[in-house]
Design an enzyme around this catalytic site. Sequence first.
Site, short mmCIF file in Angstrom:
data_model
loop_
_atom_site.label_atom_id
_atom_site.label_comp_id
_atom_site.label_asym_id
_atom_site.label_seq_id
_atom_site.Cartn_x
_atom_site.Cartn_y
_atom_site.Cartn_z
N ALA A 69 0.80 -1.22 0.00
CA ALA A 69 0.00 0.00 0.00
C ALA A 69 0.83 1.27 0.00
O ALA A 69 0.37 2.32 -0.45
CB ALA A 69 -0.95 0.00 1.19
N THR A 70 2.06 1.21 0.50
CA THR A 70 2.90 2.41 0.43
C THR A 70 3.12 2.76 -1.04
O THR A 70 2.95 3.92 -1.45
CB THR A 70 4.23 2.18 1.16
OG1 THR A 70 3.93 1.97 2.54
CG2 THR A 70 5.17 3.36 1.02
N ASN A 149 -5.95 3.53 10.72
CA ASN A 149 -5.13 2.43 11.24
C ASN A 149 -4.82 2.55 12.72
O ASN A 149 -4.47 1.57 13.36
CB ASN A 149 -3.83 2.32 10.44
CG ASN A 149 -3.14 3.64 10.26
OD1 ASN A 149 -3.72 4.60 9.75
ND2 ASN A 149 -1.90 3.73 10.69
N GLN A 179 -7.13 -0.82 5.81
CA GLN A 179 -7.62 -1.36 7.08
C GLN A 179 -9.11 -1.73 7.02
O GLN A 179 -9.67 -2.17 8.03
CB GLN A 179 -7.39 -0.36 8.22
CG GLN A 179 -5.93 -0.05 8.49
CD GLN A 179 -5.18 -1.21 9.16
OE1 GLN A 179 -5.77 -2.19 9.62
NE2 GLN A 179 -3.86 -1.11 9.20
N SER A 199 -3.31 -3.65 0.66
CA SER A 199 -2.03 -4.30 0.98
C SER A 199 -2.32 -5.73 1.40
O SER A 199 -3.19 -5.98 2.24
CB SER A 199 -1.39 -3.55 2.15
OG SER A 199 -0.22 -4.20 2.56
N HIS A 201 -0.53 -7.92 3.15
CA HIS A 201 -0.14 -8.44 4.48
C HIS A 201 -1.10 -8.03 5.59
O HIS A 201 -0.99 -8.51 6.72
CB HIS A 201 1.31 -8.10 4.81
CG HIS A 201 1.59 -6.68 5.21
ND1 HIS A 201 1.73 -6.33 6.53
CD2 HIS A 201 1.77 -5.57 4.50
CE1 HIS A 201 2.00 -5.02 6.59
NE2 HIS A 201 2.02 -4.54 5.37
N THR A 237 9.70 -6.94 -13.41
CA THR A 237 9.19 -8.31 -13.46
C THR A 237 8.22 -8.55 -12.30
O THR A 237 8.51 -8.19 -11.16
CB THR A 237 10.37 -9.31 -13.39
OG1 THR A 237 11.24 -9.01 -14.48
CG2 THR A 237 9.89 -10.76 -13.48
N CYS A 323 4.18 1.90 11.53
CA CYS A 323 5.04 2.76 10.71
C CYS A 323 5.53 3.98 11.47
O CYS A 323 6.53 4.56 11.12
CB CYS A 323 4.30 3.23 9.47
SG CYS A 323 3.75 1.88 8.48
N1 PMP Z 1 -2.24 2.62 4.67
C1 PMP Z 1 -2.67 2.20 5.87
C2 PMP Z 1 -3.97 2.71 6.42
C3 PMP Z 1 -1.91 1.28 6.61
O1 PMP Z 1 -2.34 0.85 7.79
C4 PMP Z 1 -0.69 0.81 6.05
C5 PMP Z 1 0.17 -0.16 6.82
N2 PMP Z 1 0.64 0.32 8.05
C6 PMP Z 1 -0.28 1.29 4.80
C7 PMP Z 1 -1.09 2.20 4.15
C8 PMP Z 1 1.01 0.86 4.17
O2 PMP Z 1 0.93 -0.48 3.75
P1 PMP Z 1 2.22 -1.34 3.37
O3 PMP Z 1 2.73 -1.89 4.66
O4 PMP Z 1 1.68 -2.41 2.45
O5 PMP Z 1 3.17 -0.46 2.67
#
Ligand code: PMP
Length: 384
Positions: A69-70, A149, A179, A199, A201, A237, A323
């Site tokens: 997601a980043t 989050n 989330q 995302s 994970h 890739t 984060c």
């Molecule tokens: N957006 C939100 C709301 C998140 O909670 C997170 C993960 N902490 C991210 C973006 C970033 O996701 P990723 O770990 O896949 O980069």
Amino acid sequence: MVYWDHAASTPPYDEVIQTMAEVMKKHYGNPSSIHRMGEDAAKLIKRAREVCAASLGVKPSEIVWTSGATEGNNMAIKGAAMQYAGRGKHIVTTSIEHPSVYDSCLALERQGFEVTFLPVDGKGRVDPAEVASAVRKDTILVSVMHVNNETGAVQPLEEIGRAVKEANPLTVFHIDGVQGFGKLPVRLEAWRADLYTLSAHKIRGPKGTGILYKREGISLHPLLTGGKQESGMRAGTENIPGIVATAKAMRMASEQTETFMARVGALRDELMAWIRTQPCLELNSFEEGAPHIVNMSFPGMKGEVLLHSLEEHGALVSTKSACSSKTAEPSKVLLAMGRSADAASSAVRISMGLTNTHEELQQLIRALSDAVNRLQPLRQEGMN
Ligand code: PMP
């Protein structure tokens, strides 16, 4: 140890782990190669794209693979800004976005874009009327998250989407859905979403992979250039094991949404009810919030102290989001909700998943009760 940090990351489904191992072992061909193994790999990607699209009720051609997601948020925000700068240079977002959105907007500000950061109310929600008055003729992008989050606050996306499109039909509407997917119903059509980030994970898939939904007709300036993968949207890739596993996790998580809401929501309600009985604890999450996140403050005590005390009792929780938890500053999200600096520095986030049980919750409540009683005499008046 009991894991209460599902908003930071989740235990992968066994099926996800098996799928990844199998794909890595058997399907290592490069999907751009024109021989049989390349074609097999390309077919896996095509099938995974169909599964992800079906989970969201969109077209397969509207799915872009990302590294999470980043990247998805950077791709959406910087990509839309670069693409549509000719129409205007104004962006609207909120003061409680994840750093991958917030800091992308700050980076654009340094490049000459103007960003409006909307406030939130005491429950962490954006007022759609404020969105309506913030959007102008030169607003090219609005970015609002589904579920916060840190607190689990849920945004009124249908009303916000309507406000955006009524104020300016050309404004691109982006939602960070990380989330919310698998935890609450997702209605991209009703929300009028043009871009939507996920995302893997966070939904029991692997790390380092995710998707960006990009509605047909929306163009983004690519961040990564090179090969012609993803129709030129993202060179490189493809991460085939990650892609196939993302599709599996998305299908499983979307099928389990109702169960998640009922079972995890019941755990959350019980924990919130207990916290309400504790005079020294303050809730930063509300009933209207997502079913898996409970944020509370223990004023006068740094969140880290309570976190480590809970860890000694076998419970793994977070302070802020993963984060930002290594920075010493108080939570920006809680400050934006009007909470004091003391409350924002003493916050702890408990985030749950379907792997958590009722017995584990009882243990957690006992651990919390013990930690709070032990730490209470050490609290400092007006910390901060
Ligand atoms: N957006 C939100 C709301 C998140 O909670 C997170 C993960 N902490 C991210 C973006 C970033 O996701 P990723 O770990 O896949 O980069």
